[in-house]
Write a protein that holds these residues in place. Structure first.
Motif, PDB file in Angstrom:
ATOM      1  N   ARG A 187       0.786  -1.218   0.000  1.00 31.52           N
ATOM      2  CA  ARG A 187       0.000   0.000   0.000  1.00 31.52           C
ATOM      3  C   ARG A 187       0.823   1.275   0.000  1.00 31.52           C
ATOM      4  NH1 ARG A 187      -5.200  -1.335   1.527  1.00 31.52           N
ATOM      5  NH2 ARG A 187      -5.619   0.632   0.498  1.00 31.52           N
ATOM      6  N   GLY A 188       2.155   1.157   0.036  1.00 30.57           N
ATOM      7  CA  GLY A 188       2.988   2.354   0.031  1.00 30.57           C
ATOM      8  C   GLY A 188       2.843   3.206   1.276  1.00 30.57           C
ATOM      9  N   MET A 189       2.322   2.584   2.346  1.00 30.84           N
ATOM     10  CA  MET A 189       2.120   3.368   3.574  1.00 30.84           C
ATOM     11  C   MET A 189       3.159   3.010   4.627  1.00 30.84           C
ATOM     12  SD  MET A 189      -1.957   2.971   3.754  1.00 30.84           S
ATOM     13  CE  MET A 189      -2.093   4.013   5.174  1.00 30.84           C
ATOM     14  N   LEU A 190       3.106   3.712   5.757  1.00 36.71           N
ATOM     15  CA  LEU A 190       3.946   3.407   6.932  1.00 36.71           C
ATOM     16  C   LEU A 190       5.435   3.588   6.678  1.00 36.71           C
ATOM     17  CD1 LEU A 190       2.354   0.085   8.286  1.00 36.71           C
ATOM     18  CD2 LEU A 190       1.693   2.429   8.761  1.00 36.71           C
ATOM     19  N   ARG A 191       5.804   4.495   5.772  1.00 40.27           N
ATOM     20  CA  ARG A 191       7.220   4.606   5.433  1.00 40.27           C
ATOM     21  C   ARG A 191       8.061   5.062   6.613  1.00 40.27           C
ATOM     22  NH1 ARG A 191       6.783   7.321  -0.557  1.00 40.27           N
ATOM     23  NH2 ARG A 191       6.047   5.437  -1.590  1.00 40.27           N
ATOM     24  N   VAL A 192       7.617   6.122   7.285  1.00 42.35           N
ATOM     25  CA  VAL A 192       8.391   6.630   8.425  1.00 42.35           C
ATOM     26  C   VAL A 192       8.443   5.582   9.527  1.00 42.35           C
ATOM     27  CG1 VAL A 192       8.481   8.387  10.216  1.00 42.35           C
ATOM     28  CG2 VAL A 192       7.836   9.011   7.906  1.00 42.35           C
ATOM     29  N   TRP A 193       7.309   4.931   9.737  1.00 40.95           N
ATOM     30  CA  TRP A 193       7.220   3.912  10.768  1.00 40.95           C
ATOM     31  C   TRP A 193       8.216   2.784  10.499  1.00 40.95           C
ATOM     32  CZ3 TRP A 193       6.121   2.972  15.489  1.00 40.95           C
ATOM     33  CH2 TRP A 193       5.788   1.701  15.934  1.00 40.95           C
ATOM     34  N   ASN A 194       8.257   2.319   9.242  1.00 41.79           N
ATOM     35  CA  ASN A 194       9.172   1.230   8.920  1.00 41.79           C
ATOM     36  C   ASN A 194      10.630   1.638   9.062  1.00 41.79           C
ATOM     37  OD1 ASN A 194       7.405  -0.873   8.446  1.00 41.79           O
ATOM     38  ND2 ASN A 194       6.943  -0.134   6.387  1.00 41.79           N
ATOM     39  N   LEU A 195      10.933   2.848   8.621  1.00 38.87           N
ATOM     40  CA  LEU A 195      12.298   3.338   8.806  1.00 38.87           C
ATOM     41  C   LEU A 195      12.643   3.383  10.293  1.00 38.87           C
ATOM     42  CD1 LEU A 195      12.365   6.201   6.172  1.00 38.87           C
ATOM     43  CD2 LEU A 195      13.916   4.248   6.215  1.00 38.87           C
ATOM     44  N   SER A 196      11.681   3.872  11.089  1.00 38.80           N
ATOM     45  CA  SER A 196      11.940   3.952  12.528  1.00 38.80           C
ATOM     46  C   SER A 196      12.165   2.568  13.116  1.00 38.80           C
ATOM     47  CB  SER A 196      10.769   4.606  13.259  1.00 38.80           C
ATOM     48  OG  SER A 196      10.401   5.785  12.607  1.00 38.80           O
ATOM     49  N   LEU A 197      11.391   1.586  12.643  1.00 37.42           N
ATOM     50  CA  LEU A 197      11.540   0.243  13.190  1.00 37.42           C
ATOM     51  C   LEU A 197      12.905  -0.339  12.876  1.00 37.42           C
ATOM     52  CD1 LEU A 197       8.097  -1.529  12.642  1.00 37.42           C
ATOM     53  CD2 LEU A 197       9.177  -0.953  14.802  1.00 37.42           C
ATOM     54  N   ILE A 198      13.371  -0.164  11.644  1.00 37.86           N
ATOM     55  CA  ILE A 198      14.651  -0.793  11.289  1.00 37.86           C
ATOM     56  C   ILE A 198      15.801  -0.046  11.961  1.00 37.86           C
ATOM     57  CG2 ILE A 198      15.156   0.351   9.052  1.00 37.86           C
ATOM     58  CD1 ILE A 198      15.670  -3.339  10.034  1.00 37.86           C
ATOM     59  N   VAL A 199      15.668   1.280  12.064  1.00 43.84           N
ATOM     60  CA  VAL A 199      16.699   2.034  12.787  1.00 43.84           C
ATOM     61  C   VAL A 199      16.709   1.602  14.259  1.00 43.84           C
ATOM     62  CG1 VAL A 199      17.346   4.311  13.631  1.00 43.84           C
ATOM     63  CG2 VAL A 199      16.713   4.016  11.249  1.00 43.84           C
ATOM     64  N   SER A 200      15.502   1.469  14.850  1.00 47.04           N
ATOM     65  CA  SER A 200      15.437   1.034  16.253  1.00 47.04           C
ATOM     66  C   SER A 200      16.071  -0.339  16.421  1.00 47.04           C
ATOM     67  CB  SER A 200      13.993   0.918  16.740  1.00 47.04           C
ATOM     68  OG  SER A 200      13.285   2.067  16.444  1.00 47.04           O
ATOM     69  N   THR A 201      15.766  -1.247  15.482  1.00 47.02           N
ATOM     70  CA  THR A 201      16.296  -2.593  15.610  1.00 47.02           C
ATOM     71  C   THR A 201      17.816  -2.567  15.647  1.00 47.02           C
ATOM     72  OG1 THR A 201      14.385  -3.473  14.446  1.00 47.02           O
ATOM     73  CG2 THR A 201      16.319  -4.883  14.567  1.00 47.02           C
ATOM     74  N   PHE A 202      18.413  -1.841  14.690  1.00 47.86           N
ATOM     75  CA  PHE A 202      19.875  -1.774  14.658  1.00 47.86           C
ATOM     76  C   PHE A 202      20.401  -1.075  15.912  1.00 47.86           C
ATOM     77  CE2 PHE A 202      23.797   0.534  13.465  1.00 47.86           C
ATOM     78  CZ  PHE A 202      24.614  -0.572  13.341  1.00 47.86           C
ATOM     79  N   ALA A 203      19.781   0.049  16.272  1.00 50.77           N
ATOM     80  CA  ALA A 203      20.245   0.793  17.449  1.00 50.77           C
ATOM     81  C   ALA A 203      20.132  -0.072  18.702  1.00 50.77           C
ATOM     82  CB  ALA A 203      19.435   2.073  17.615  1.00 50.77           C
ATOM     83  N   LEU A 204      19.071  -0.895  18.780  1.00 46.86           N
ATOM     84  CA  LEU A 204      18.895  -1.739  19.960  1.00 46.86           C
ATOM     85  C   LEU A 204      19.942  -2.853  20.023  1.00 46.86           C
ATOM     86  CD1 LEU A 204      15.008  -1.951  20.126  1.00 46.86           C
ATOM     87  CD2 LEU A 204      16.518  -0.973  21.852  1.00 46.86           C
ATOM     88  N   THR A 205      20.423  -3.323  18.858  1.00 47.96           N
ATOM     89  CA  THR A 205      21.498  -4.317  18.917  1.00 47.96           C
ATOM     90  C   THR A 205      22.753  -3.675  19.505  1.00 47.96           C
ATOM     91  OG1 THR A 205      22.388  -3.901  16.701  1.00 47.96           O
ATOM     92  CG2 THR A 205      20.645  -5.520  16.864  1.00 47.96           C
ATOM     93  N   ILE A 206      22.996  -2.412  19.144  1.00 45.94           N
ATOM     94  CA  ILE A 206      24.163  -1.715  19.702  1.00 45.94           C
ATOM     95  C   ILE A 206      23.945  -1.460  21.192  1.00 45.94           C
ATOM     96  CG2 ILE A 206      25.563   0.391  19.569  1.00 45.94           C
ATOM     97  CD1 ILE A 206      25.855  -1.305  17.118  1.00 45.94           C
ATOM     98  N   LEU A 207      22.731  -1.029  21.542  1.00 46.63           N
ATOM     99  CA  LEU A 207      22.418  -0.784  22.953  1.00 46.63           C
ATOM    100  C   LEU A 207      22.573  -2.073  23.755  1.00 46.63           C
ATOM    101  CD1 LEU A 207      21.289   1.484  24.860  1.00 46.63           C
ATOM    102  CD2 LEU A 207      19.106   0.302  24.668  1.00 46.63           C
ATOM    103  N   GLY A 208      22.120  -3.188  23.157  1.00 45.13           N
ATOM    104  CA  GLY A 208      22.232  -4.481  23.827  1.00 45.13           C
ATOM    105  C   GLY A 208      23.680  -4.826  24.094  1.00 45.13           C
ATOM    106  N   THR A 209      24.533  -4.587  23.100  1.00 49.76           N
ATOM    107  CA  THR A 209      25.951  -4.878  23.279  1.00 49.76           C
ATOM    108  C   THR A 209      26.536  -3.957  24.348  1.00 49.76           C
ATOM    109  OG1 THR A 209      25.880  -5.199  20.922  1.00 49.76           O
ATOM    110  CG2 THR A 209      27.998  -5.422  21.947  1.00 49.76           C
ATOM    111  N   PHE A 210      26.092  -2.692  24.339  1.00 52.56           N
ATOM    112  CA  PHE A 210      26.547  -1.738  25.346  1.00 52.56           C
ATOM    113  C   PHE A 210      26.181  -2.226  26.749  1.00 52.56           C
ATOM    114  CE2 PHE A 210      24.774   1.719  28.027  1.00 52.56           C
ATOM    115  CZ  PHE A 210      25.968   2.231  28.482  1.00 52.56           C
ATOM    116  N   VAL A 211      24.916  -2.664  26.895  1.00 46.70           N
ATOM    117  CA  VAL A 211      24.464  -3.102  28.206  1.00 46.70           C
ATOM    118  C   VAL A 211      25.266  -4.309  28.680  1.00 46.70           C
ATOM    119  CG1 VAL A 211      22.526  -4.181  29.389  1.00 46.70           C
ATOM    120  CG2 VAL A 211      22.167  -2.138  28.024  1.00 46.70           C
TER     121      VAL A 211
END
Lengths: 155, 660
Positions: free
Chosen positions: B270-294
């Protein structure tokens, strides 16, 4: 399957769920918890002071074993759950040994925030669906047709 | 020798990753495509360097080269071969070598996969991002986490890894799977940055990276389940998940990536949720780094924490940069990202995916808040407060039930909208399956309302996924099991099996501690455990007491208690009689009696094995989802105009089944 037969089948499913769950619930042990059940529940919610976030049930270090013994002793002596917790906390002053965060004060936010967040999210979703359903004209415009025609032609 | 070579490889890796990043940047800035497309060659150099560093460390570990600090701390002569190899990830510096090696492997694979179009600017920005991350990790090894430090007077023998890390073969697999998952998310993240930087924010980059995202998700799933299995087999308390901070931070990227792999479908369709999807993938990557930090910084108390080190602040810095840059890019592109689409009805496939995303985001929020809250409170008013499993159990249980409900219904919904009539027809068989599972579980002893709902819903999930798979097989034969839709359904089945095991094992536990002498027996939940004998011996310099127990008259098990002299630590090696319906978990608690008796703990929990089985089925589902289904989906003409005309887009097939 005809609609009537299907509705009957759903009634059957519903009835089966209610009856079976009723049977399960009726069989549940409604007597007050025994001393050892209470002690176990307390142990499962009491953290071991020296083992990094594990409860005293999960840890085998001496400190955990001594807290387990203390809980058994106090429960057997007739203390209430709150009294047992107090005794344990007093034995290790300055440490937060309850695995359950408090329900009041600033610490209570940990319970409230997720519920608020989910409620806000759900409300936003409901609003979004409202807005989407009110989008009146969703037929292709002339510009859309041109776009599609161009895309087809360039294949 | 190995140390100097290893250091050399690290320097070489850092220099080539940095040069790659610089030359790609120049190429992108000055529009010189020959510089941009050189990323393929650079990827070979960085992979070579990372491989060299890995081999140097493994060589030193296998050759007992105790002049190297890392080897002296994490290995001993008597350590079995498998654990010598696994000592690479037993501690901080080695894990960073592994991380870098996996990352460079992914970079080379991406370069190979897209080798014909490396001059594309989107690819250029993606490769630039990947090389910057690689340079960061090589940089860590240059300074704060240098793995190749040596000492002039090497000890005769090393200390060996933490005892808990040297007595189960799963230790050799679980971290590797976890890293393949964690690091794999760098690829879709890099493409997201590429899409943002070039402004080509249609569905192209999503489709390009779908395979990589799904593969990383599969590895992460397997890594988490194997970690739970390891902790069950090793830690000796009969459980497998304790809401430990490190477990939580590994779950966070899983939750956001699971939301992502569902919501991308909405964007593709549907071409929708673009910002949401970008946020999810950025969060996923950032959370892997945060996880390693923790894990690496010691800010949170956890059994997984290796050491406090300077790596922590560096990782936190990377986390900040990732989040900051991504948010800035999204704001910059917000006009292009806006979509005009609409979702017609909440009772539709895409509507249910939105519900799924709300629940997964809520789940992640609970886990994040519970993990970080003690830190927050202490920082704000100095109070000590603990957030333990009861909190997570109470808040995640209703979310879990709601997710099971969506999993049961969503595959039955059509795109755009589904009438109640159609839904009632499609949901009937799954509901009947749910009733069957409910009846069986109540007959077996289920007696709480939440538990019974969970069984009913898990049964419905099995029914609806099974119904979809049957339909696919009927249409296309066994080939119907491949492709994204069917693979997804197999993963759903795996999760339902896992949920059944999880709920049953959490709800019903029987536990007995008994001091037994030879010939004596204990009885727990219908199982009879008899002690045969007790043997004291020395193994690799460490005293071991092994107790022979017969379970139900036929199976002999030998749980043991080993005292690791180097660590002054007694570690029980549990033995588990795994059964189809329940597990008998045997731990030796104490053998301080000089006689031949032993204090044994016996724990009986139902359906535990289903959790591991469910995890493996989910991995199988991932593999099936990645297997091309042989059907070509028709790319949306508008989205595909963003792809280069010389590359036809092959997809894993659309979600099938219920589409009307």
């Amino acid at each position: 399957m005809s609609p009537t037969a299907r509705n009957r089948a759903w009634m059957g499913v519903l009835l089966a769920v209610v009856v079976v769950m009723g049977v399960g619930l009726a069989r549940a042990d409604s007597s007050p918890p025994t001393l050892s059940e209470r002690a176990q529940a307390l142990k499962e919610t009491t953290l071991c002071p020296v083992c990094d976030g594990q409860t005293v049930v999960e840890s085998n270090v001496p400190a955990a074993a001594s807290i387990r013994a203390l809980i058994d002793e106090r429960v057997a002596a007739g203390d209430t759950d709150a009294q047992v917790r107090e005794v344990v906390e007093n034995t290790f002053p300055g440490q937060a040994l309850s695995a359950i965060p408090p329900g009041d004060g600033f610490g209570g936010l940990v319970w409230v925030l997720p519920i608020v967040a989910l409620a806000v999210g759900a409300a936003a979703l409901v609003l979004a669906f409202r807005r989407w359903s009110s989008v009146a004209d969703r037929r292709a415009t002339e510009a859309d047709r041109v776009l599609v025609a161009e895309a087809r032609a360039s294949r | 020798m190995a140390a100097s070579l290893g250091s050399l490889f690290v320097v070489f890796g850092f220099v080539s990753a940095a040069l790659a990043a610089i030359s790609i940047s120049i190429g992108l800035a000055t529009d010189r495509s020959e510089l941009v497309s050189m990323s393929g060659k650079w990827s070979i150099w960085t992979l070579l360097a990372a491989t060299g560093a890995t081999v140097a460390m493994e060589y030193a570990l296998l050759a007992d080269d105790f002049s190297m600090n890392y080897v002296a701390r994490n290995s001993t002569r008597s350590l079995p071969l498998l654990y010598k190899i696994a000592a690479l990830w037993a501690s901080l510096e080695g894990s960073i070598i592994l991380w870098t090696f996996v990352l460079c492997g992914y970079i080379a694979a991406v370069a190979w996969w897209f080798s014909k179009r490396l001059d594309d600017r989107l690819l250029g920005f993606a490769m630039l991002t990947l090389f910057v991350v690689a340079a960061f990790f090589f940089g860590l090894m240059l300074d704060v986490a240098s793995p190749f430090g040596t000492q002039a007077n090497p000890p005769l023998d090393g200390l060996g890894p933490n005892p808990l890390l040297q007595n189960h073969p799963l230790m050799a697999i679980h971290p590797v799977m976890l890293y393949l998952g964690y690091v794999g998310f760098t690829v879709p993240f890099a493409f997201a940055i590429g899409a943002l930087a070039t402004g080509r924010l249609g569905e192209g980059w999503l489709i390009e990276t779908r395979v990589w995202t799904v593969a990383a998700w599969g590895f992460l799933t397997l890594g988490i389940v194997l970690g739970a299995w390891w902790s069950y087999e090793v830690l000796g308390w009969g459980g497998y998940w304790a809401w430990d901070p490190v477990e939580n931070v590994s779950l966070l990227p899983w939750l956001t990536s699971t939301a992502f792999i569902h919501s991308v479908v909405v964007q593709e369709r549907r071409g929708m949720l673009r910002v949401w999807n970008l946020s999810l993938i950025v969060s996923t990557f950032a959370l892997t780094i945060l996880g390693t930090f923790v894990t690496r910084s010691g800010v949170l108390e956890s059994v997984h924490e290796f050491s406090e080190s300077e790596v922590g602040p560096m990782l936190l810095g990377l986390f900040g940069v990732v989040v900051g840059v991504s948010i800035a890019l999204i704001f910059w592109r917000v006009d292009i990202l806006r979509s005009t689409g609409a979702i017609d009805s909440p009772v539709s496939r895409e509507g249910s995916f939105l519900g799924n995303n709300l629940l997964f985001a809520g789940f992640a929020f609970v886990v994040m808040l519970g993990t970080m809250f003690p830190l927050l409170v202490e920082a704000l008013n100095g109070d000590q407060l603990s957030v333990g499993s009861p909190y997570f159990d109470r808040l995640t249980a209703p979310i879990g039930l709601a997710l099971l409900f969506l999993m049961a219904i969503s595959p039955l919904l059509s795109w755009r909208s589904t009438t109640p009539d159609v839904l009632s027809e499609r949901a009937l068989m799954p509901a009947v399956t749910g009733v069957v599972v409910l009846v069986v579980s109540v007959a077996a002893g289920a007696d709480s309302i939440a538990e019974m709902f969970a069984y009913f819903l898990a049964g419905m999930v099995l029914g609806s996924a099974g119904q979809q798979l049957l339909a696919a097989v009927r249409r296309r034969g066994m080939a119907g099991l491949t492709g994204r839709a069917s693979g997804g359904m197999v993963a759903h089945i795996g999760l339902a099996v896992l949920a059944l095991g999880f709920v049953a094992s959490q709800s019903h536990t029987s536990e007995v501690e008994a001091s037994l002498s030879p010939g004596e027996s204990a009885s727990v939940a219908g199982h009879k455990i008899e002690l045969i004998d007790r043997i004291d011996r020395i193994d690799g310099g460490n005293p071991v007491t092994e107790v022979s127990l017969v379970v139900d008259g036929d199976e002999i098990h030998r749980p043991a208690l080993t005292t690791y002299i180097n660590y002054a630590m007694a570690v029980g090696t549990p033995s588990v009689a795994t059964g189809w319906s329940d597990d008998v978990y045997l731990v030796v608690l104490d053998v301080s009696d000089s006689g031949d008796s032993a204090l044994i703990r016996v724990i009986v929990r139902p359906l535990i094995g289903w959790i591991w089985a469910g995890g493996l089925i989910m991995a199988l589902g991932t593999a099936l989802a990645l297997t091309p289904s042989g059907r070509r989906s028709k790319p949306d003409p508008i989205a595909s105009s963003e792809n280069r005309p010389d590359k036809s887009v092959t997809t894993g097939g659309e979600f099938t089944g219920a589409s009307a």
